[in-house]
Design an enzyme around this catalytic site. Structure first.
Site, PDB file in Angstrom:
ATOM      1  N   GLY A 182      -2.680  10.950  15.153  1.00 55.90           N
ATOM      2  CA  GLY A 182      -3.268  11.226  16.460  1.00 55.90           C
ATOM      3  C   GLY A 182      -2.427  12.156  17.316  1.00 55.90           C
ATOM      4  N   GLY A 222       6.770  12.171  12.096  1.00 53.39           N
ATOM      5  CA  GLY A 222       8.150  11.776  12.359  1.00 53.39           C
ATOM      6  C   GLY A 222       9.155  12.326  11.366  1.00 53.39           C
ATOM      7  CG  MET A 228      -6.374  15.119  15.227  1.00 52.61           C
ATOM      8  SD  MET A 228      -5.088  14.394  16.261  1.00 52.61           S
ATOM      9  CE  MET A 228      -3.619  14.833  15.331  1.00 52.61           C
ATOM     10  CG  HIS A 240      -0.086  20.076   8.244  1.00 52.25           C
ATOM     11  ND1 HIS A 240      -0.460  19.462   7.062  1.00 52.25           N
ATOM     12  CD2 HIS A 240      -0.314  19.145   9.213  1.00 52.25           C
ATOM     13  CE1 HIS A 240      -0.891  18.238   7.309  1.00 52.25           C
ATOM     14  NE2 HIS A 240      -0.822  18.015   8.608  1.00 52.25           N
ATOM     15  CG  MET A 292      -1.237   9.842   7.630  1.00 49.83           C
ATOM     16  SD  MET A 292      -0.805  11.508   8.147  1.00 49.83           S
ATOM     17  CE  MET A 292      -0.153  11.223   9.789  1.00 49.83           C
ATOM     18  CB  SER A 321       8.055  17.258  17.585  1.00 47.82           C
ATOM     19  OG  SER A 321       8.169  16.177  16.695  1.00 47.82           O
ATOM     20  N   GLY A 352       5.212  13.932  17.589  1.00 51.05           N
ATOM     21  CA  GLY A 352       6.314  13.390  18.367  1.00 51.05           C
ATOM     22  C   GLY A 352       6.510  11.888  18.268  1.00 51.05           C
ATOM     23  CG  ASP A 376      -1.981  17.817  12.150  1.00 50.24           C
ATOM     24  OD1 ASP A 376      -2.200  17.231  11.068  1.00 50.24           O
ATOM     25  OD2 ASP A 376      -0.836  18.107  12.542  1.00 50.24           O
ATOM     26  CG  HIS A 381      -3.961  15.979   8.028  1.00 54.86           C
ATOM     27  ND1 HIS A 381      -2.875  15.411   8.661  1.00 54.86           N
ATOM     28  CD2 HIS A 381      -4.706  14.940   7.561  1.00 54.86           C
ATOM     29  CE1 HIS A 381      -2.973  14.086   8.588  1.00 54.86           C
ATOM     30  NE2 HIS A 381      -4.070  13.784   7.941  1.00 54.86           N
ATOM     31  CG  ASP A 389       1.500  14.811   8.724  1.00 53.19           C
ATOM     32  OD1 ASP A 389       2.280  15.134   9.633  1.00 53.19           O
ATOM     33  OD2 ASP A 389       0.272  15.052   8.760  1.00 53.19           O
ATOM     34  CG  MET A 412      -5.967  13.010  10.786  1.00 47.09           C
ATOM     35  SD  MET A 412      -4.503  13.419  11.753  1.00 47.09           S
ATOM     36  CE  MET A 412      -4.567  15.205  11.644  1.00 47.09           C
ATOM     37  CB  SER A 467       2.182  19.937  12.016  1.00 42.32           C
ATOM     38  OG  SER A 467       1.214  19.667  13.027  1.00 42.32           O
TER      39      SER A 467
HETATM   40  C1  DX5 Z   1      -0.157  13.285  13.211  1.00 39.15           C
HETATM   41  C2  DX5 Z   1      -0.379  14.617  12.540  1.00 39.15           C
HETATM   42  C3  DX5 Z   1       0.918  15.232  12.184  1.00 39.15           C
HETATM   43  C4  DX5 Z   1       1.745  15.513  13.397  1.00 39.15           C
HETATM   44  C5  DX5 Z   1       3.191  15.468  13.041  1.00 39.15           C
HETATM   45  O1  DX5 Z   1      -1.314  12.712  13.575  1.00 39.15           O
HETATM   46  O2  DX5 Z   1      -1.130  14.496  11.351  1.00 39.15           O
HETATM   47  O3  DX5 Z   1       0.784  16.387  11.367  1.00 39.15           O
HETATM   48  O4  DX5 Z   1       1.436  16.724  13.992  1.00 39.15           O
HETATM   49  O5  DX5 Z   1       3.963  15.588  14.199  1.00 39.15           O
HETATM   50  P1  DX5 Z   1       5.523  15.257  14.214  1.00 39.15           P
HETATM   51  O6  DX5 Z   1       6.145  16.014  13.093  1.00 39.15           O
HETATM   52  O7  DX5 Z   1       5.983  15.694  15.558  1.00 39.15           O
HETATM   53  O8  DX5 Z   1       5.617  13.775  14.003  1.00 39.15           O
HETATM   54 ZN    ZN Z   2      -1.048  16.246   9.748  1.00 36.71          ZN
END
Ligand code: DX5
Ligand code: ZN
Length: 227
Positions: free
Chosen positions: A156, A188, A50, A46, A151, A209, A159, A48, A80, A186, A82, A21
């Site tokens: 959001g 953690g 938002m 990927h 998820m 991360s 990390g 993200d 993705h 997706d 959101m 990501s």
């Molecule tokens: C969260 C995103 C993820 C995020 C994952 O809202 O959709 O794709 O970037 O980040 P890590 O892998 O650091 O949890």
């Molecule tokens: Zn994502």
């Protein structure tokens, strides 16, 4: 160097896919960062997206996707969404060179229309589910999509810590999918949590991360894949 260019998310797999990501990349060096993870063996990227409304953060849009498409013409771009209005984003991301769009079941009360729009625009479609949502909310749409996204954090920010409770519904969703469909995790996902995701049936792991925070991308990507 990655040897296989992948531009479709569907089809049987011999090994799990890993998708960095780019949310945790250095945005001031984004093209180079993306090239580096692809060269290190990432299967796709990927993105993200938002909107500051569906989730409390603002990130990237179609212009960034178009720039990445130009820089990496052979790389699968997995968007993705959101956002509160996913339907309104479909054509602009298709025009920006996206290969795949996933949207949230919580965001739209007419998922079928969104899925059809994504397919009509020439992309594969995915449907995502947040940690508190029961997996049966996805059930009516699972036969129509190429990917289901679980998820494992509340979306959001990158990390955050992996929410282990989602593994139960992940296994239940896998039972509903066939070998051509991807099951994506997706949030953690890291060297400690990736094994449990794969055991629950995930064949596409997203990590921000864990990859961009590492000194060397290639070994993390291999380990996340389980190889
Ligand atoms: C969260 C995103 C993820 C995020 C994952 O809202 O959709 O794709 O970037 O980040 P890590 O892998 O650091 O949890
Ligand atoms: Zn994502």
């Amino acid at each position: 160097m990655s040897m296989t260019a992948l531009r479709s998310i569907t089809g049987p797999l011999t090994k799990p896919l890993v998708a960095p990501s780019i949310l945790s990349a250095d945005f001031a060096a984004l093209g180079d960062e993306c090239q580096a993870v692809v060269d290190a063996g990432a299967d796709l990227l990927h993105l993200d997206v938002m909107d500051g409304h569906f989730v409390p953060n603002l990130t990237m849009g179609p212009a960034l996707c178009a720039s990445l498409r130009e820089r990496l013409p052979d790389t699968l771009l997995d968007v993705h969404l959101m956002v509160t209005n996913p339907l309104g984003c479909v054509d602009s991301f298709a025009g920006a060179g996206a290969d795949h769009i996933t949207f949230h079941v919580e965001a739209d009360d007419d998922p079928e229309t969104v899925i059809n729009a994504i397919h009509s625009a020439g992309m594969t479609a995915g449907i995502a589910i947040n940690p508190p949502t029961d997996w049966t909310a996805l059930e009516p749409w699972l036969h129509s999509v190429q990917l289901a996204l679980v998820m494992s954090v509340n979306p959001g920010f990158s990390g955050q810590s992996f929410i282990e409770d989602v593994l139960v519904k992940t296994a239940a969703i896998r039972e509903q999918l066939n070998d051509d469909q991807r099951l994506q995790m997706d949030g953690g996902v890291n060297l400690k949590t990736a094994g449990a995701c794969r055991e629950a049936g995930c064949d596409l792991l997203v990590a921000a991360s864990a990859i961009f925070g590492a000194a060397e991308y290639g070994s993390v990507i291999c380990s996340l894949r389980g190889s």
